[in-house]
Design a protein around this motif. Structure first.
Motif, PDB file in Angstrom:
ATOM      1  N   GLY A 163      -7.787   8.961   9.589  1.00  0.00           N
ATOM      2  CA  GLY A 163      -7.822   7.523   9.878  1.00  0.00           C
ATOM      3  C   GLY A 163      -8.516   6.739   8.778  1.00  0.00           C
ATOM      4  N   ILE A 164      -9.588   7.287   8.233  1.00  0.00           N
ATOM      5  CA  ILE A 164     -10.284   6.618   7.131  1.00  0.00           C
ATOM      6  C   ILE A 164      -9.369   6.491   5.917  1.00  0.00           C
ATOM      7  CG2 ILE A 164     -12.149   6.924   5.447  1.00  0.00           C
ATOM      8  CD1 ILE A 164     -13.831   8.122   7.697  1.00  0.00           C
ATOM      9  N   GLY A 165      -8.619   7.563   5.635  1.00  0.00           N
ATOM     10  CA  GLY A 165      -7.702   7.513   4.509  1.00  0.00           C
ATOM     11  C   GLY A 165      -6.618   6.460   4.691  1.00  0.00           C
ATOM     12  N   VAL A 166      -6.084   6.339   5.911  1.00  0.00           N
ATOM     13  CA  VAL A 166      -5.062   5.325   6.183  1.00  0.00           C
ATOM     14  C   VAL A 166      -5.638   3.923   5.979  1.00  0.00           C
ATOM     15  CG1 VAL A 166      -3.611   4.316   7.984  1.00  0.00           C
ATOM     16  CG2 VAL A 166      -3.751   6.808   7.739  1.00  0.00           C
ATOM     17  N   ALA A 167      -6.856   3.712   6.472  1.00  0.00           N
ATOM     18  CA  ALA A 167      -7.479   2.396   6.340  1.00  0.00           C
ATOM     19  C   ALA A 167      -7.793   2.062   4.886  1.00  0.00           C
ATOM     20  CB  ALA A 167      -8.757   2.353   7.174  1.00  0.00           C
ATOM     21  N   ALA A 168      -8.090   3.086   4.087  1.00  0.00           N
ATOM     22  CA  ALA A 168      -8.488   2.858   2.698  1.00  0.00           C
ATOM     23  C   ALA A 168      -7.312   2.538   1.791  1.00  0.00           C
ATOM     24  CB  ALA A 168      -9.226   4.082   2.169  1.00  0.00           C
ATOM     25  N   ARG A 169      -6.069   2.663   2.270  1.00  0.00           N
ATOM     26  CA  ARG A 169      -4.910   2.391   1.408  1.00  0.00           C
ATOM     27  C   ARG A 169      -4.937   0.969   0.879  1.00  0.00           C
ATOM     28  NH1 ARG A 169       0.033   2.567   4.562  1.00  0.00           N
ATOM     29  NH2 ARG A 169      -1.355   1.760   6.179  1.00  0.00           N
ATOM     30  N   ARG A 170      -5.267   0.002   1.736  1.00  0.00           N
ATOM     31  CA  ARG A 170      -5.243  -1.410   1.340  1.00  0.00           C
ATOM     32  C   ARG A 170      -6.604  -1.876   0.844  1.00  0.00           C
ATOM     33  NH1 ARG A 170      -0.614  -3.907   2.933  1.00  0.00           N
ATOM     34  NH2 ARG A 170       0.676  -2.834   4.479  1.00  0.00           N
ATOM     35  N   ARG A 171      -7.669  -1.388   1.479  1.00  0.00           N
ATOM     36  CA  ARG A 171      -9.012  -1.830   1.099  1.00  0.00           C
ATOM     37  C   ARG A 171      -9.896  -0.584   0.920  1.00  0.00           C
ATOM     38  NH1 ARG A 171     -10.086  -7.103   1.521  1.00  0.00           N
ATOM     39  NH2 ARG A 171     -12.322  -6.699   1.701  1.00  0.00           N
ATOM     40  N   PRO A 172     -10.104  -0.165  -0.320  1.00  0.00           N
ATOM     41  CA  PRO A 172     -10.905   1.038  -0.571  1.00  0.00           C
ATOM     42  C   PRO A 172     -12.289   0.996   0.058  1.00  0.00           C
ATOM     43  CG  PRO A 172      -9.768   0.341  -2.561  1.00  0.00           C
ATOM     44  CD  PRO A 172      -9.545  -0.734  -1.551  1.00  0.00           C
ATOM     45  N   VAL A 173     -12.819  -0.234   0.270  1.00  0.00           N
ATOM     46  CA  VAL A 173     -14.147  -0.327   0.859  1.00  0.00           C
ATOM     47  C   VAL A 173     -14.171   0.271   2.261  1.00  0.00           C
ATOM     48  CG1 VAL A 173     -13.791  -2.624   1.859  1.00  0.00           C
ATOM     49  CG2 VAL A 173     -16.108  -1.880   1.216  1.00  0.00           C
ATOM     50  N   HIS A 174     -13.007   0.262   2.945  1.00  0.00           N
ATOM     51  CA  HIS A 174     -12.954   0.854   4.283  1.00  0.00           C
ATOM     52  C   HIS A 174     -13.180   2.363   4.198  1.00  0.00           C
ATOM     53  CE1 HIS A 174     -10.360  -2.702   5.964  1.00  0.00           C
ATOM     54  NE2 HIS A 174     -11.647  -2.995   5.834  1.00  0.00           N
ATOM     55  N   GLY A 175     -12.644   2.980   3.150  1.00  0.00           N
ATOM     56  CA  GLY A 175     -12.861   4.414   2.976  1.00  0.00           C
ATOM     57  C   GLY A 175     -14.323   4.727   2.715  1.00  0.00           C
ATOM     58  N   THR A 176     -14.943   3.937   1.844  1.00  0.00           N
ATOM     59  CA  THR A 176     -16.367   4.150   1.550  1.00  0.00           C
ATOM     60  C   THR A 176     -17.208   3.966   2.802  1.00  0.00           C
ATOM     61  OG1 THR A 176     -16.038   3.385  -0.727  1.00  0.00           O
ATOM     62  CG2 THR A 176     -18.294   3.380   0.134  1.00  0.00           C
ATOM     63  N   ALA A 177     -16.907   2.928   3.561  1.00  0.00           N
ATOM     64  CA  ALA A 177     -17.682   2.656   4.771  1.00  0.00           C
ATOM     65  C   ALA A 177     -17.497   3.766   5.802  1.00  0.00           C
ATOM     66  CB  ALA A 177     -17.269   1.313   5.370  1.00  0.00           C
ATOM     67  N   GLY A 178     -16.255   4.222   5.961  1.00  0.00           N
ATOM     68  CA  GLY A 178     -16.010   5.284   6.943  1.00  0.00           C
ATOM     69  C   GLY A 178     -16.717   6.570   6.585  1.00  0.00           C
ATOM     70  N   LEU A 179     -16.642   6.962   5.328  1.00  0.00           N
ATOM     71  CA  LEU A 179     -17.318   8.196   4.914  1.00  0.00           C
ATOM     72  C   LEU A 179     -18.838   8.038   4.962  1.00  0.00           C
ATOM     73  CD1 LEU A 179     -14.972   9.244   1.989  1.00  0.00           C
ATOM     74  CD2 LEU A 179     -15.305  10.450   4.151  1.00  0.00           C
ATOM     75  N   ALA A 180     -19.322   6.836   4.663  1.00  0.00           N
ATOM     76  CA  ALA A 180     -20.764   6.595   4.783  1.00  0.00           C
ATOM     77  C   ALA A 180     -21.219   6.749   6.231  1.00  0.00           C
ATOM     78  CB  ALA A 180     -21.103   5.200   4.261  1.00  0.00           C
ATOM     79  N   LEU A 181     -20.382   6.285   7.163  1.00  0.00           N
ATOM     80  CA  LEU A 181     -20.717   6.458   8.579  1.00  0.00           C
ATOM     81  C   LEU A 181     -20.756   7.945   8.937  1.00  0.00           C
ATOM     82  CD1 LEU A 181     -21.300   5.133  11.280  1.00  0.00           C
ATOM     83  CD2 LEU A 181     -18.831   5.043  11.703  1.00  0.00           C
ATOM     84  N   ALA A 219       0.831  -1.199   0.000  1.00  0.00           N
ATOM     85  CA  ALA A 219       0.000   0.000   0.000  1.00  0.00           C
ATOM     86  C   ALA A 219       0.863   1.244   0.000  1.00  0.00           C
ATOM     87  CB  ALA A 219      -0.905  -0.002   1.231  1.00  0.00           C
ATOM     88  N   ALA A 220       0.213   2.385  -0.296  1.00  0.00           N
ATOM     89  CA  ALA A 220       0.889   3.679  -0.195  1.00  0.00           C
ATOM     90  C   ALA A 220       1.245   3.942   1.263  1.00  0.00           C
ATOM     91  CB  ALA A 220      -0.035   4.774  -0.723  1.00  0.00           C
ATOM     92  N   PRO A 221       2.203   4.835   1.512  1.00  0.00           N
ATOM     93  CA  PRO A 221       2.573   5.144   2.894  1.00  0.00           C
ATOM     94  C   PRO A 221       1.382   5.659   3.694  1.00  0.00           C
ATOM     95  CG  PRO A 221       4.148   6.088   1.336  1.00  0.00           C
ATOM     96  CD  PRO A 221       3.002   5.581   0.530  1.00  0.00           C
ATOM     97  N   ALA A 222       1.476   5.503   5.005  1.00  0.00           N
ATOM     98  CA  ALA A 222       0.371   5.934   5.869  1.00  0.00           C
ATOM     99  C   ALA A 222       0.097   7.431   5.733  1.00  0.00           C
ATOM    100  CB  ALA A 222       0.689   5.571   7.319  1.00  0.00           C
ATOM    101  N   TRP A 223       1.165   8.230   5.610  1.00  0.00           N
ATOM    102  CA  TRP A 223       0.944   9.674   5.515  1.00  0.00           C
ATOM    103  C   TRP A 223       0.161  10.026   4.254  1.00  0.00           C
ATOM    104  CZ3 TRP A 223       2.337  12.509   1.348  1.00  0.00           C
ATOM    105  CH2 TRP A 223       3.348  12.013   0.507  1.00  0.00           C
ATOM    106  N   ALA A 224       0.393   9.245   3.171  1.00  0.00           N
ATOM    107  CA  ALA A 224      -0.326   9.505   1.932  1.00  0.00           C
ATOM    108  C   ALA A 224      -1.816   9.215   2.103  1.00  0.00           C
ATOM    109  CB  ALA A 224       0.258   8.672   0.796  1.00  0.00           C
TER     110      ALA A 224
END
Length: 541
Positions: free
Chosen positions: A86-104, A6-11
């Protein structure tokens, strides 16, 4: 093939924060269209206030005073920023985490918005639109930073130096060390991420700015509707019979508010809440004063018919209009502050920072120079300076007619300069005598036979004494003049003409009450107003 690097955490954190900013910007823009209460940050803040125990509320008021709401909103924004990272960091490996976080995010925002009294489905739309924009932005930024597995070398971000690979001295490109699958180069493109994030920040800022402007406009419009304008202590006399010749196509004596010209430097019209408005009078005075809107409305108000003209009005141009204004006399306010003898200028400042310099002797010579609060019987339109503007008969607007005025400094011309003076315009701008043909229009086709030529002429604060018209450079003929209530308004005029077939040139000139006839010498609007006779060509058949 799924990524295993995945991209770096800061990214990821950067992408998440930018996506959150875009989401809030779009939501702010939507709230500007739907209503301020539909902005999720405000709704969540209100929700927190409602759910907070009384001791916590009392602590906030005691600690932060009138800034408690700002502190609360700021705290909500800080928390949202951390969650977005935090959502962006989680979405690096699994984009669905980003969608779920923003949906929340969206669920919480919609729930908060819909708990407001009277809220409906439309109030949820800004939050939903913001979430959708945030999801798209996060996905887009992560794709920019980590190009797709099946992209070619250029598309993967290392085909040239612009996409993240470094060029060595011999012209070869160094490959990024990160791998996306065994044996397959994987590119993390820092530059594409940064440029994409910058674009997202610009978009978020623009949406937020426009949304706040729209929200402010709605709030100020509501406040304007609630204003009750008092009756004039010095009402204007009824308009004399015959002030308006009522000729089709001729400018009416009173210009409707919706048709009144607008020329100012404001890209977005200032939205000034009358409850927060104050006018500060200071400088070369004995007693600096500050006046609230209610204070101004309680003063004896003067009503006057006054024509305003913009210095940028070309000969025969449209930037002139006449209205009935209501306001406090500027001279009375200045006398209350106590003018010092060395003062010769007022430097007035608008809420948006525009300044204009007005000759003090003009204000104090007895004419109806006003801090105006009403126009044609209603509170000033926002576009024309609500809650308060200056109206000074006899001076072009750039040296007199400050809209949204909030500050008046009594000073000197040799000490201060206003906005337009260093830009090449004259420091003082007395209005020049002018006349305009309204009927027939330039280039019109006119039927042969009896025809009316008509228009308006102005020479504020002197008055128009005569208007003459000639056709095809023949003899000048006196036009008949409408009645006027005083020297501060334009004057309608008309002339009967027996139109004969062919092409004709019509010219007009006016003479003011001091005996000065306007010159035929053409001059541009800069530096102190245009001159020349208005001339039109028509075809008669």
């Amino acid at each position: 093939m799924q990524r295993n690097v995945a991209a770096p955490a800061w990214a990821g954190a950067l992408a998440g924060i930018v996506a959150g900013a875009v989401a809030l910007g779009v939501a702010q823009l939507g709230a500007g269209l739907v209503g301020a209460g539909s902005f999720p940050v405000v709704a969540v803040g209100d929700w927190v206030v409602d759910l907070s125990p009384a001791p916590l509320k009392e602590f906030a008021i005691r600690t932060f005073g009138e800034n408690d709401k700002n502190v609360l909103v700021g705290g909500v924004l800080v928390v949202l920023t951390l969650i977005a990272a935090g959502i962006g960091v989680a979405a690096r490996r699994r984009p669905v985490h980003g969608t779920a976080g923003l949906a929340l995010f969206g669920v919480v925002g919609v729930a908060a918005v819909l708990t407001r009294p009277g809220a409906g489905f439309a109030d949820a739309l800004p939050t939903l639109a913001g979430v959708a924009a945030g999801v798209w932005t996060l996905s887009w930024l992560l794709r920019r930073a980590t190009p797709a597995e099946d992209a070619g070398p250029e598309d993967a971000g290392f085909g040239d130096a612009r996409s993240g690979g470094a060029v060595s001295d011999d012209g070869t490109i160094e490959r990024p060390a990160v791998m996306r699958a065994p044996g397959v180069p994987y590119a993390f493109d820092r530059r594409r991420l940064i440029t994409g994030a910058a674009g997202g920040v610009v978009a978020a800022g623009a949406a937020t700015f426009l949304g706040r402007a729209l929200t402010g406009a709605r709030a100020v419009d509501a406040a304007r509707v609630d204003v009750t304008i008092p009756a004039a202590a010095r009402p204007a006399a009824p308009l004399p019979a015959g002030a308006d010749l009522k000729i089709n196509g001729l400018s009416p004596f009173v210009t409707p508010n919706a048709d009144f010209y607008r020329v100012d430097t404001a890209l977005i019209v200032p939205q000034v809440d009358p409850r927060a408005w104050t006018l500060r009078v200071h400088g070369l005075v004995d007693r600096p004063i500050e006046i609230t809107y209610d204070d101004l409305l309680r003063r004896p108000l003067t009503e006057a018919d006054i024509t305003l003209t913009c210095v940028s009005n070309e000969v025969g141009g449209p930037y002139v209009g006449n209205a009935r204004w209501l306001g406090a006399r500027m001279a009375d306010v200045l006398r209350e502050a106590g003018l010092r003898p060395e003062a010769d200028m007022l430097l007035s400042t608008s809420d948006d920072g525009f300044t204009c310099g007005t000759p003090l002797d003009v204000i104090m010579d007895g004419r109806d120079a006003l801090f105006a609060v009403a126009m044609n019987g209603e509170a000033l339109p926002v576009d024309h300076g609500f809650p308060v503007r200056q109206v000074v008969p006899g001076l072009y607007g750039y040296v007199s007619a400050t809209k949204w005025v909030v500050d008046v400094k009594v000073t000197r011309f040799d000490t201060d300069e206003a906005y337009w003076t260093p830009r090449g315009w004259a420091a003082k701008g007395p209005i020049k005598t002018q006349s305009r043909i309204d009927v027939p229009r330039a280039g019109a086709k006119v039927a042969a036979g009896p025809t009316t030529i008509a228009g308006v002429a102005w020479a504020q604060h002197t008055g128009v004494d005569a208007v003459e018209v000639r056709v095809d450079r023949g003899a000048w003929r006196q036009a008949r003049l409408a009645q006027v209530p005083g020297p501060d308004t334009w004057r309608q005029w008309a002339l009967d003409w027996d139109a004969t077939p062919g092409d004709h040139t019509i010219e007009v000139r006016a003479t003011d009450a001091a005996g000065r006839t306007q010159t035929d010498q053409l001059a541009p609007v800069a530096p102190d107003g245009a001159t020349g006779w208005h001339t039109i060509d028509v075809r008669v058949s």
